[in-house]
Motif scaffolding. Structure first.
Motif, PDB file in Angstrom:
ATOM      1  N   PHE A   1      -1.673  -6.953  -4.718  1.00 13.39           N
ATOM      2  CA  PHE A   1      -0.713  -6.246  -5.566  1.00 13.39           C
ATOM      3  C   PHE A   1      -0.504  -4.815  -5.066  1.00 13.39           C
ATOM      4  CE2 PHE A   1       0.528  -3.549  -9.098  1.00 13.39           C
ATOM      5  CZ  PHE A   1       1.534  -4.281  -9.712  1.00 13.39           C
ATOM      6  N   TRP A   2      -1.586  -4.157  -4.683  1.00  8.66           N
ATOM      7  CA  TRP A   2      -1.463  -2.773  -4.241  1.00  8.66           C
ATOM      8  C   TRP A   2      -0.933  -2.677  -2.812  1.00  8.66           C
ATOM      9  CZ3 TRP A   2      -0.700   0.802  -7.432  1.00  8.66           C
ATOM     10  CH2 TRP A   2      -1.235   0.720  -8.719  1.00  8.66           C
ATOM     11  N   GLN A   3      -1.072  -3.715  -2.022  1.00  4.25           N
ATOM     12  CA  GLN A   3      -0.383  -3.749  -0.733  1.00  4.25           C
ATOM     13  C   GLN A   3       1.128  -3.728  -0.959  1.00  4.25           C
ATOM     14  OE1 GLN A   3      -2.005  -7.316   1.062  1.00  4.25           O
ATOM     15  NE2 GLN A   3      -3.588  -6.177   2.162  1.00  4.25           N
ATOM     16  N   MET A   4       1.591  -4.508  -1.945  1.00  5.29           N
ATOM     17  CA  MET A   4       3.006  -4.503  -2.292  1.00  5.29           C
ATOM     18  C   MET A   4       3.451  -3.110  -2.744  1.00  5.29           C
ATOM     19  SD  MET A   4       4.898  -6.538  -5.421  1.00  5.29           S
ATOM     20  CE  MET A   4       3.895  -5.655  -6.619  1.00  5.29           C
ATOM     21  N   ALA A   5       2.634  -2.463  -3.579  1.00  7.37           N
ATOM     22  CA  ALA A   5       2.989  -1.142  -4.071  1.00  7.37           C
ATOM     23  C   ALA A   5       3.021  -0.112  -2.947  1.00  7.37           C
ATOM     24  CB  ALA A   5       2.000  -0.707  -5.152  1.00  7.37           C
ATOM     25  N   LEU A   6       2.094  -0.208  -2.012  1.00  7.46           N
ATOM     26  CA  LEU A   6       2.098   0.709  -0.869  1.00  7.46           C
ATOM     27  C   LEU A   6       3.365   0.546  -0.040  1.00  7.46           C
ATOM     28  CD1 LEU A   6      -1.649   0.376   0.194  1.00  7.46           C
ATOM     29  CD2 LEU A   6      -0.543   2.498  -0.541  1.00  7.46           C
TER      30      LEU A   6
ATOM     31  N   SER B   1       6.189   2.151  -1.634  1.00  4.05           N
ATOM     32  CA  SER B   1       6.132   3.607  -1.524  1.00  4.05           C
ATOM     33  C   SER B   1       6.413   4.102  -0.112  1.00  4.05           C
ATOM     34  CB  SER B   1       4.748   4.109  -1.952  1.00  4.05           C
ATOM     35  OG  SER B   1       4.480   3.768  -3.283  1.00  4.05           O
ATOM     36  N   GLY B   2       6.693   3.171   0.795  1.00  7.97           N
ATOM     37  CA  GLY B   2       6.933   3.554   2.175  1.00  7.97           C
ATOM     38  C   GLY B   2       5.666   3.892   2.928  1.00  7.97           C
ATOM     39  N   LEU B   3       4.532   3.351   2.477  1.00 12.11           N
ATOM     40  CA  LEU B   3       3.242   3.616   3.100  1.00 12.11           C
ATOM     41  C   LEU B   3       2.704   2.351   3.764  1.00 12.11           C
ATOM     42  CD1 LEU B   3       1.666   5.676   0.179  1.00 12.11           C
ATOM     43  CD2 LEU B   3       2.410   6.587   2.383  1.00 12.11           C
TER      44      LEU B   3
ATOM     45  N   PRO C   1       1.579  13.023  -3.984  1.00 14.03           N
ATOM     46  CA  PRO C   1       2.339  11.796  -4.240  1.00 14.03           C
ATOM     47  C   PRO C   1       2.852  11.114  -2.977  1.00 14.03           C
ATOM     48  CG  PRO C   1       2.980  13.510  -5.791  1.00 14.03           C
ATOM     49  CD  PRO C   1       2.070  14.156  -4.791  1.00 14.03           C
ATOM     50  N   ALA C   2       3.000  11.866  -1.888  1.00 12.09           N
ATOM     51  CA  ALA C   2       3.520  11.287  -0.654  1.00 12.09           C
ATOM     52  C   ALA C   2       2.553  10.304  -0.012  1.00 12.09           C
ATOM     53  CB  ALA C   2       3.860  12.405   0.339  1.00 12.09           C
ATOM     54  N   VAL C   3       1.268  10.340  -0.413  1.00 11.50           N
ATOM     55  CA  VAL C   3       0.284   9.460   0.226  1.00 11.50           C
ATOM     56  C   VAL C   3      -0.379   8.519  -0.771  1.00 11.50           C
ATOM     57  CG1 VAL C   3      -0.172  11.052   2.116  1.00 11.50           C
ATOM     58  CG2 VAL C   3      -1.558  11.189   0.018  1.00 11.50           C
ATOM     59  N   LYS C   4       0.280   8.288  -1.910  1.00 15.55           N
ATOM     60  CA  LYS C   4      -0.324   7.392  -2.880  1.00 15.55           C
ATOM     61  C   LYS C   4       0.731   6.597  -3.627  1.00 15.55           C
ATOM     62  CE  LYS C   4      -0.684  10.655  -6.788  1.00 15.55           C
ATOM     63  NZ  LYS C   4      -1.634  11.366  -7.683  1.00 15.55           N
ATOM     64  N   ALA C   5       0.279   5.503  -4.244  1.00 11.73           N
ATOM     65  CA  ALA C   5       1.095   4.695  -5.155  1.00 11.73           C
ATOM     66  C   ALA C   5       0.317   4.613  -6.460  1.00 11.73           C
ATOM     67  CB  ALA C   5       1.329   3.301  -4.581  1.00 11.73           C
TER      68      ALA C   5
END
Length: 363
Positions: A209-214, A217-219, A257-261
């Protein structure tokens, strides 16, 4: 007849509180029947478009008013046409004089933050200022998507579930679970307004799920992250969970915020009966807020995750109903749920004490 004090077993939930009853789309152009804290309500919009809720009981023959329709802001019974106003008073019926009909109960209602809220207790005590503040709602800096389930279990079991996320490792192994959740220390604190449990995990692999969120976020989604979960319970039965991941070593929860989701998992738990509740769930986020496709993807992911909880909780309720005298074990991971239940019990006791101070008499 000798006067006697009315005695009634207290409900297992606070009554003088605001609960989410519905979403606005559920009462668009039609009434909605819903049981809230044991009270059957018909929810609709009046002539000015304001949300209203009355007892789902036609005073003519006892038919459910929610099976009727709305006309000129009045709720018309679908059985014989008696029209009821939002104050619970009869306002008309073809060929009949009904203005002196005894009123039915009207419930205090507020529409705010994208939800319809009702106060099932004493309407004179209902104060919109007591609504739980939602800083993300209505802000153009946040995106939100969610849904609703009816869950056949005691609402407090859902609170237990949300205040202890250890179960993610097992119930949600394919989406948000990972072994580091088990291994991370749980911290619990309580004050007058909320109970908070938190976990922090450093330098872990992001689950699916957090891979999807990353990615949203463009990360990169194939790097190590720092992860956090902070669960906040507040009366009568709300749980807001701050969750997120940040690129490892970049500050974790406090990272740029640029390095997190990160996001807030929104959980409004509204009792229906002693063994069922309405669960309004969603996620408010501050990354990729204009990406509606991502909102839909997150909503679908949450629905799959919460569906897994639903089966577990309903079958848990079956076991508890079959064995009401069995004593359950309490571990350190249960502290958040235990403290939350204590807060609920204090609120119920306060209402009981207030009612006993001004008892109603039966003749």
């Amino acid at each position: 007849m000798r006067d006697s004090i009315e005695t009634r077993q207290p409900a297992p939930w606070p009554m003088n509180a605001w609960y989410v009853a519905a979403t606005p789309d559920e009462i668009d152009g039609k009434p909605l029947g819903r049981r809230i804290c044991g009270e059957r309500m018909a929810i609709f919009r009046d002539a000015e478009g304001r949300a209203a809720a009355v007892e789902d009981f036609c005073p003519h023959r006892g038919a459910p008013l929610s099976l009727g329709f709305v006309r000129d802001g009045a709720l018309v019974c679908g059985y014989h046409g008696l029209a009821m106003g939002c104050d619970g008073r009869a306002v008309g019926m073809p060929g009949q004089m009904v203005r002196n009909f005894p009123p039915i109960r009207a419930f205090a209602t507020v529409e705010r933050y994208g939800f319809i809220w009702v106060w099932p207790g004493e309407a004179t005590r209902a104060d919109p200022a007591k609504l739980h503040h939602l800083p993300w709602a209505g802000s153009d800096r946040w995106a939100y998507g969610g849904g609703m389930f009816r869950v056949a279990c005691d609402y407090r079991l859902m609170i237990d579930n949300l205040m202890d996320l250890t179960h993610e490792t097992y119930v949600h192994a394919s989406s948000i679970g990972q072994k580091e959740i088990d291994e991370a220390a749980v911290k619990t604190r309580a004050d007058a307004d909320e109970v908070v449990t938190s976990r922090y995990m450093e330098n872990v692999n992001p689950p699916p799920f957090w891979q999807m969120a990353l990615r949203g976020s463009g990360l990169p989604d194939d790097v190590m992250v720092d992860r956090w979960q902070t669960c906040r319970f507040s009366l009568p039965s709300h749980v807001m969970i701050e969750v997120g991941v940040a690129l490892a070593g970049r500050g974790g929860y406090d990272a740029d915020p640029a390095v997190k989701a990160s996001s807030i998992v929104v959980d409004f738990i509204t009792p229906e009966t002693e063994t069922s509740h309405w669960y309004f769930w969603g996620m408010a986020r501050q990354f990729a807020i204009h990406d509606t496709a991502l909102t839909d993807e997150i909503r679908a992911g949450q629905q799959r995750i919460f569906s897994e909880d639903l089966e577990m909780l309903e079958r848990q309720q079956h076991n508890l109903s079959d064995h009401p005298d069995r004593k359950l074990l309490k571990l350190n991971i249960d502290a958040g749920g235990v403290r939350s239940r204590m807060m609920i019990d204090r609120a119920i006791a306060g209402e009981r004490d207030a009612a006993q101070a001004t008892p109603s008499l039966l003749r």
